[in-house]
Scaffold this active site. Structure first.
Site, PDB file in Angstrom:
ATOM      1  CG  HIS A   1      -1.915  -1.090   1.276  1.00  0.00           C
ATOM      2  ND1 HIS A   1      -3.268  -0.882   1.371  1.00  0.00           N
ATOM      3  CD2 HIS A   1      -1.765  -2.442   1.234  1.00  0.00           C
ATOM      4  CE1 HIS A   1      -3.908  -2.045   1.386  1.00  0.00           C
ATOM      5  NE2 HIS A   1      -3.015  -2.997   1.318  1.00  0.00           N
TER       6      HIS A   1
ATOM      7  CG  ASP B   1      -5.121   1.837   2.203  1.00  0.00           C
ATOM      8  OD1 ASP B   1      -5.777   1.358   1.276  1.00  0.00           O
ATOM      9  OD2 ASP B   1      -3.883   1.879   2.211  1.00  0.00           O
TER      10      ASP B   1
END
Length: 474
Positions: free
Chosen positions: A23, A127
């Site tokens: 990520h 996120d």
């Protein structure tokens, strides 16, 4: 700078990636792309994660502020275990606990920047696990966009049912397509997904799915590292399934030459690249199953014996299980294959390997970063998904005929050497079947590597942020 940056004041955007390098790296790419368009980025993570990021591109660096928040000390979690790949699978719950402890320092950071109109962010992009970032955004009236996993994964997880789906046939059809995607999930993958959905046995008291649903509920809109050209089967379903607008970011591919990624690591002079230089063109399978979840010892053994049976040349970036001292490879394997194979257990320059002329195909776990990097060079895939979005990603790629999955036991997900050898042989050995896979991989390369398409997605994303931001300010 683009026209957008020249004619309108820059946006101030706070970016909060999850504490996993799968990520952190793509969202660093996003931060740079937005900074290169003149926008001011605050990239929020923990000190050791920020220290381990590759250097920013010089043209973007002045507009990217790396913001370090302290990670909560949790009993049983080693000091400095800030990213998921610092933590054995058994201790992931402790890492979630530390992650949730970022809520207070994040709220403090946001309160400070919102206290002054000159630093107040126009957007927070977090996120989908960051329910606490979305809560802080609501409190300070800053619009928030949730970063979603792949569309393939979203179609495969359960969604809250609609009150009266039959009232609108188009909506009913979307939910039926998602139900079909869930039916395609093999039982071993469904079992692995249970904890994500139910949170059973979690000490943090929340399942992954609960976190995502809370974040999505608190957000103005969703953003996803995908596009309709990459996931034509599942991308169009998302806005209806989630009940909110979903903005594509495109695929954020790294630059094909590795760009700044190799800075300070001298990828071209790495031992693996020197070994590839000595191999015939188009002859080597690259084997890499990601940095997050190491294979168990039995799986490592079967994969090794499968590569040996297949007889092709291979370069294997092997991640040993955390804390394992012993060599997990079968006895004598390296000696028997030394003339055609290399096993590397440290860091490898993946982009330099994938770009190398000796490389002919990729045996991958189908994490999104690896799929994008592999298909950037148009090579076919042998797919061995392990968890999360990897199974849905692999099924989507198999449907596009860019390669084959290794055969698995439907109940426990195990595979054996014969399944590995059979898939590697079909995808990598010259013949009609391989030619079909190569042709389809090149079609996907045309999506990933088309700079104009990927740039357009970022430009349109910025335009959407401006228009939604203006609407929420009214």
């Amino acid at each position: 700078l683009s026209m957008d940056a020249a004619s309108l004041p820059p946006l101030r955007i706070v970016l909060c990636p999850y504490l996993a390098f799968g990520h952190l790296l793509p969202y660093l790419e996003l931060a740079e792309r937005l900074a290169l368009r003149g926008h001011l980025m605050s990239y929020v993570s923990t000190p050791r994660n920020l220290a381990r990021l590759p250097p920013l591109r010089p043209a973007a660096a002045p507009r990217v502020d790396l913001v370090a928040l302290p990670l909560l000390r949790v009993d049983g979690l080693p000091d400095g275990a800030e990213s998921t790949n610092d933590v054995p699978a058994a201790d992931r719950e402790l890492h979630w606990k530390a992650f949730d402890g970022l809520a207070a320092p994040f709220a403090e950071f946001l309160a400070a920047v919102c206290a002054d109109e000159a630093t107040r962010p126009h957007w927070i992009i977090a996120d989908s696990f960051h329910h606490w970032a979305a809560a802080a955004a609501l409190e300070h009236k800053v619009p928030c966009a949730a970063l979603l996993p792949t569309a393939a994964m979203l179609a495969a997880v359960p969604h809250p049912p609609l009150e009266h789906p039959e009232a609108n046939p188009a909506v009913a059809s979307v939910f039926e397509q998602a139900a079909a995607a869930r039916r395609a999930v093999p039982s071993y993958e469904r079992n692995a997904m249970t904890q994500f959905v139910t949170g059973h046995g979690t000490s943090s008291g929340m399942s992954g799915l609960q976190r995502c649903l809370l974040t999505e509920k608190r957000c103005t809109l969703m953003a996803i590292r995908s596009c309709v050209e990459w996931e034509p089967e599942s991308f169009p379903l998302l806005a209806t399934l989630l009940g909110k607008p979903v903005l594509p970011l495109g695929l954020l591919p790294p630059s094909p030459d590795g760009g700044r990624r190799a800075a300070g690591t001298n990828g071209e002079d790495h031992a693996t690249v020197r070994w590839l230089d000595a191999q015939p063109p188009g002859s080597v399978v690259y084997v890499a199953l990601g940095s997050e979840v190491p294979l168990g010892e039995e799986q490592v053994r079967e994969l090794a014996l499968g590569l040996e049976l297949a007889g092709t040349r291979f370069l294997w970036a092997l991640r040993k299980p955390i804390g394992a001292d012993d060599n997990p490879l079968p006895p004598g394997f390296e000696e028997r294959t030394h003339d055609r194979g290399l096993v590397a257990t440290g860091w490898v320059p993946q982009m330099s390997i994938l770009a190398h002329a000796a490389f002919c195909g990729f045996l991958t776990h189908c994490g999104l970063n690896s799929l994008i990097e592999g298909l950037l060079f148009g090579h076919p895939l042998v797919m061995l998904p392990i968890l999360g979005d990897q199974g849905p990603n692999a099924r989507q790629m198999e449907a596009k005929k860019v390669g084959l999955q290794v055969a698995r036991d439907k109940d426990d997900g195990s595979f054996d050497r014969h399944g590995v050898a059979s898939a590697v042989g079909a995808v990598m050995v010259e013949g009609e079947e391989r030619r079909g896979f190569v042709a389809n991989a090149l079609k996907m390369q045309a999506v990933v590597a088309e700079k104009e398409l990927q740039d357009r997605y970022i430009d349109e994303f910025v335009q959407h942020l401006r228009s939604y931001g203006a609407a929420s300010a009214d």
